[in-house]
Design a protein around this motif. Structure first.
Motif, PDB file in Angstrom:
ATOM      1  N   THR A   1     -71.737 -24.802 -29.409  1.00 36.61           N
ATOM      2  CA  THR A   1     -72.710 -23.798 -28.984  1.00 36.61           C
ATOM      3  C   THR A   1     -72.068 -22.429 -29.129  1.00 36.61           C
ATOM      4  O   THR A   1     -70.877 -22.318 -29.385  1.00 36.61           O
ATOM      5  CB  THR A   1     -73.141 -24.012 -27.523  1.00 36.61           C
TER       6      THR A   1
ATOM      7  N   GLY B   1     -71.546 -18.571 -27.292  1.00 34.97           N
ATOM      8  CA  GLY B   1     -71.577 -17.875 -26.011  1.00 34.97           C
ATOM      9  C   GLY B   1     -71.130 -16.439 -26.186  1.00 34.97           C
ATOM     10  O   GLY B   1     -70.593 -16.063 -27.224  1.00 34.97           O
TER      11      GLY B   1
ATOM     12  N   THR C   1     -67.635 -23.154 -21.104  1.00 39.35           N
ATOM     13  CA  THR C   1     -68.749 -23.972 -20.642  1.00 39.35           C
ATOM     14  C   THR C   1     -68.880 -23.932 -19.136  1.00 39.35           C
ATOM     15  O   THR C   1     -69.961 -24.104 -18.608  1.00 39.35           O
ATOM     16  CB  THR C   1     -68.573 -25.433 -21.096  1.00 39.35           C
TER      17      THR C   1
ATOM     18  N   GLU D   1     -73.330 -19.611 -22.028  1.00 42.60           N
ATOM     19  CA  GLU D   1     -73.801 -20.124 -23.311  1.00 42.60           C
ATOM     20  C   GLU D   1     -75.163 -19.524 -23.623  1.00 42.60           C
ATOM     21  O   GLU D   1     -75.980 -19.308 -22.737  1.00 42.60           O
ATOM     22  CB  GLU D   1     -73.898 -21.642 -23.275  1.00 42.60           C
TER      23      GLU D   1
ATOM     24  N   ILE E   1     -68.097 -22.496 -28.848  1.00 38.48           N
ATOM     25  CA  ILE E   1     -67.668 -23.431 -27.813  1.00 38.48           C
ATOM     26  C   ILE E   1     -67.920 -24.843 -28.317  1.00 38.48           C
ATOM     27  O   ILE E   1     -69.070 -25.274 -28.421  1.00 38.48           O
ATOM     28  CB  ILE E   1     -68.430 -23.186 -26.496  1.00 38.48           C
TER      29      ILE E   1
ATOM     30  N   THR F   1     -68.298 -28.335 -27.737  1.00 44.19           N
ATOM     31  CA  THR F   1     -68.648 -29.022 -26.498  1.00 44.19           C
ATOM     32  C   THR F   1     -67.863 -30.306 -26.257  1.00 44.19           C
ATOM     33  O   THR F   1     -67.769 -30.749 -25.126  1.00 44.19           O
ATOM     34  CB  THR F   1     -70.151 -29.339 -26.472  1.00 44.19           C
TER      35      THR F   1
ATOM     36  N   HIS G   1     -63.051 -27.218 -24.445  1.00 44.85           N
ATOM     37  CA  HIS G   1     -63.359 -26.885 -23.059  1.00 44.85           C
ATOM     38  C   HIS G   1     -62.844 -27.935 -22.080  1.00 44.85           C
ATOM     39  O   HIS G   1     -62.785 -27.688 -20.893  1.00 44.85           O
ATOM     40  CB  HIS G   1     -64.859 -26.672 -22.866  1.00 44.85           C
TER      41      HIS G   1
END
Length: 130
Positions: free
Chosen positions: A61, A63, A69, A74, A104, A106, A110
């Protein structure tokens, strides 16, 4: 009608093994896109422009700069880049057609703050008693 273009820098964390330990490096993917595209379309542009086999291969994603996250920054995939740029570039940066976003991943970076997801360091973990 003329549609403005924007230069977008997307920063990814890339963890590489240097000798006996893991070091986090930054990898930047740059794209030039029209400002009326959605974040979802921008993600596809970043995938197409990415030249690294190590990052952005799985789901990711976007951000705001400094986002994680856990931070809840995001970006909504249906939001347009123009809307995001209006929010970020307010004040002294008004009128600029460039923006830096965080990529990011996922399923990877993170989670590295948790013990079980962190790769083992040869010097410390491999010789430590369990």
């Amino acid at each position: 009608e003329v549609t403005p273009w924007a230069s977008v820098r997307v920063r990814f964390k890339e963890s590489v093994n240097e000798g006996a330990r893991w070091v986090t490096k930054m990898h930047v993917v740059r794209v030039r896109v029209q400002t009326n595209i959605t974040i979802e379309q921008l993600i596809e542009e970043v995938r197409a422009a990415n030249d690294s086999i190590y990052i952005a291969q799985g789901p990711f994603t976007l951000g705001l700069a400094g986002a994680t996250t856990e931070g809840g920054k995001e970006l909504d995939p249906s939001t347009t880049l123009e809307t995001v740029m209006a929010t970020v570039n307010s004040g002294s940066r008004r009128g600029r057609n460039d923006i830096t976003l965080e990529g990011i991943e996922t399923e990877k970076d993170h989670l590295w703050h948790t013990g079980k997801a962190t790769p083992k360091d040869y010097d410390t973990d491999e010789f430590s008693p369990s």
